[in-house]
Design a protein around this motif. Sequence first.
Motif, PDB file in Angstrom:
ATOM      1  N   UNK A  51       0.831  -1.193   0.000  1.00 52.01           N
ATOM      2  CA  UNK A  51       0.000   0.000   0.000  1.00 52.01           C
ATOM      3  C   UNK A  51       0.871   1.250   0.000  1.00 52.01           C
ATOM      4  N   UNK A  52       0.487   2.247  -0.796  1.00 54.23           N
ATOM      5  CA  UNK A  52       1.291   3.459  -0.883  1.00 54.23           C
ATOM      6  C   UNK A  52       0.931   4.461   0.202  1.00 54.23           C
ATOM      7  N   UNK A  53      -0.251   4.328   0.787  1.00 54.55           N
ATOM      8  CA  UNK A  53      -0.716   5.242   1.819  1.00 54.55           C
ATOM      9  C   UNK A  53      -1.695   4.505   2.730  1.00 54.55           C
ATOM     10  N   UNK A  54      -1.924   5.016   3.934  1.00 56.52           N
ATOM     11  CA  UNK A  54      -3.040   4.465   4.715  1.00 56.52           C
ATOM     12  C   UNK A  54      -4.315   4.541   3.893  1.00 56.52           C
ATOM     13  N   UNK A  55      -5.172   3.525   4.005  1.00 53.42           N
ATOM     14  CA  UNK A  55      -6.341   3.422   3.139  1.00 53.42           C
ATOM     15  C   UNK A  55      -7.254   4.644   3.235  1.00 53.42           C
ATOM     16  N   UNK A  56      -7.280   5.315   4.388  1.00 58.47           N
ATOM     17  CA  UNK A  56      -8.169   6.476   4.531  1.00 58.47           C
ATOM     18  C   UNK A  56      -7.676   7.676   3.713  1.00 58.47           C
ATOM     19  N   UNK A  57      -6.378   7.667   3.330  1.00 51.08           N
ATOM     20  CA  UNK A  57      -5.818   8.783   2.588  1.00 51.08           C
ATOM     21  C   UNK A  57      -5.714   8.513   1.092  1.00 51.08           C
ATOM     22  N   UNK A  58      -5.607   7.278   0.717  1.00 47.07           N
ATOM     23  CA  UNK A  58      -5.411   6.942  -0.688  1.00 47.07           C
ATOM     24  C   UNK A  58      -6.667   7.180  -1.501  1.00 47.07           C
ATOM     25  N   UNK A  59      -6.469   7.498  -2.773  1.00 43.87           N
ATOM     26  CA  UNK A  59      -7.565   7.635  -3.723  1.00 43.87           C
ATOM     27  C   UNK A  59      -7.660   6.340  -4.512  1.00 43.87           C
ATOM     28  N   UNK A  60      -8.875   5.816  -4.639  1.00 41.20           N
ATOM     29  CA  UNK A  60      -9.075   4.594  -5.428  1.00 41.20           C
ATOM     30  C   UNK A  60      -9.946   4.892  -6.630  1.00 41.20           C
ATOM     31  N   UNK A  61      -9.558   4.306  -7.765  1.00 38.78           N
ATOM     32  CA  UNK A  61     -10.346   4.412  -8.983  1.00 38.78           C
ATOM     33  C   UNK A  61     -10.589   3.007  -9.531  1.00 38.78           C
ATOM     34  N   UNK A  62     -11.803   2.781 -10.005  1.00 41.47           N
ATOM     35  CA  UNK A  62     -12.114   1.544 -10.725  1.00 41.47           C
ATOM     36  C   UNK A  62     -12.240   1.883 -12.199  1.00 41.47           C
ATOM     37  N   UNK A  63     -11.554   1.099 -12.998  1.00 42.97           N
ATOM     38  CA  UNK A  63     -11.503   1.344 -14.437  1.00 42.97           C
ATOM     39  C   UNK A  63     -12.046   0.104 -15.138  1.00 42.97           C
ATOM     40  N   UNK A  64     -13.021   0.305 -16.032  1.00 39.96           N
ATOM     41  CA  UNK A  64     -13.688  -0.843 -16.659  1.00 39.96           C
ATOM     42  C   UNK A  64     -13.578  -0.759 -18.174  1.00 39.96           C
ATOM     43  N   UNK A  65     -13.216  -1.892 -18.773  1.00 40.38           N
ATOM     44  CA  UNK A  65     -13.125  -2.003 -20.220  1.00 40.38           C
ATOM     45  C   UNK A  65     -14.155  -3.010 -20.734  1.00 40.38           C
ATOM     46  N   UNK A  66     -14.677  -2.753 -21.915  1.00 41.43           N
ATOM     47  CA  UNK A  66     -15.456  -3.735 -22.664  1.00 41.43           C
ATOM     48  C   UNK A  66     -14.779  -3.840 -24.032  1.00 41.43           C
ATOM     49  N   UNK A  67     -14.008  -4.898 -24.221  1.00 39.58           N
ATOM     50  CA  UNK A  67     -13.277  -5.105 -25.469  1.00 39.58           C
ATOM     51  C   UNK A  67     -14.131  -5.940 -26.425  1.00 39.58           C
ATOM     52  N   UNK A  68     -14.300  -5.469 -27.634  1.00 43.05           N
ATOM     53  CA  UNK A  68     -15.000  -6.227 -28.671  1.00 43.05           C
ATOM     54  C   UNK A  68     -13.990  -6.598 -29.744  1.00 43.05           C
ATOM     55  N   UNK A  69     -13.708  -7.889 -29.851  1.00 48.33           N
ATOM     56  CA  UNK A  69     -12.748  -8.392 -30.837  1.00 48.33           C
ATOM     57  C   UNK A  69     -13.511  -8.939 -32.035  1.00 48.33           C
ATOM     58  N   UNK A  70     -13.087  -8.555 -33.231  1.00 47.89           N
ATOM     59  CA  UNK A  70     -13.814  -8.916 -34.432  1.00 47.89           C
ATOM     60  C   UNK A  70     -12.854  -9.494 -35.470  1.00 47.89           C
ATOM     61  N   UNK A  71     -13.286 -10.604 -36.086  1.00 46.79           N
ATOM     62  CA  UNK A  71     -12.613 -11.147 -37.262  1.00 46.79           C
ATOM     63  C   UNK A  71     -13.444 -10.729 -38.479  1.00 46.79           C
ATOM     64  N   UNK A  72     -12.985  -9.723 -39.237  1.00 48.21           N
ATOM     65  CA  UNK A  72     -13.803  -9.222 -40.350  1.00 48.21           C
ATOM     66  C   UNK A  72     -13.632 -10.006 -41.646  1.00 48.21           C
TER      67      UNK A  72
END
Length: 308
Positions: free
Chosen positions: A43-64
């Motif tokens: 951990x880089x900081x106590x949990x009460x001080x750290x900033x958390x971000x959730x990042x979400x991807x939706x990958x669409x793979x296509x064979x054209x």
Amino acid sequence: MVRSGEGAEKTALRVVMQGMSRRAFLRCFGVVVLPRISVQAKAILPSRQAIRRRIRWVFTFVNPSGVALEAQHFWCYLPANVPLVQSLVDIESSAPFQLLEDEFGHRVFAIEFDRIQPFSGKVVTATATVEMAPEATANLLEEPGAWLAPERFIESDHPLIRTLAQELKGDSSPENSARAIYEWVRDNVAYAGYIEEQRGALRALQERRGDCTEYADLVVALARSAGIPARSVGGYVSEWDFTPKAQDYHNWAELYISGAWRIVDAQKGNWLPVSGNYITFRIQRDSLPSPVGDAHRYRISDGLQVRW
């Protein structure tokens, strides 16, 4: 802005092993994991001080095409591990993946498809959790010389850049010199919108125009020429959880001043902004031991297409 994977080297993963021992390769690139992994990171900081971000991807793979594609690969950068600044805490995916890491702290999300049928596709979702310090954190720079030398796109030894750097530096402290560099680039380079090719610091200075990459490269080149360690960084800027989009990818400069890496974003006009809003995915170097190669965001096998 975005640098797509289309211009990256389209070579097999084995090329990454050239010039590396088997032990070094395995240390850098890890092993196959299940669809979810909690990253064991301090951990880089106590949990009460750290900033958390959730990042979400939706990958669409296509064979054209009308031909089945065999052994298809996809690699993309995840939030990097930056000591005392940012840490990837968790990554989960709807498909099995590899989590790869190099000596610079880059994390790469890697997927392999055995076969994709003609005119068909696959959808893969992934979510990462990253923890960040809310402001620049003091840390010892062990090898400042690595961030002072000229590199490709960072032509800090060119006479034009050296002359301007010395004019801006004057007899000022590193902090004042950094501010003068930031203000000059902010006020004298015109934003040109997205530019597909990376042009570098010298061309940005000569033409006085560019996209966020050129702004960052010029700030870094001037800083290095003035004796200030600096690096060009790519990622996303967000105050909230988010889904990355191509047009939102951004490059900025980081300068080592007052004992810490500090963000200098001349294109957005942000002088030492809140660190927790800038999420690092890639630190620019001449050569990276990564299957993503020279691409800024991702690399993909020939024939396969991806959207997200």
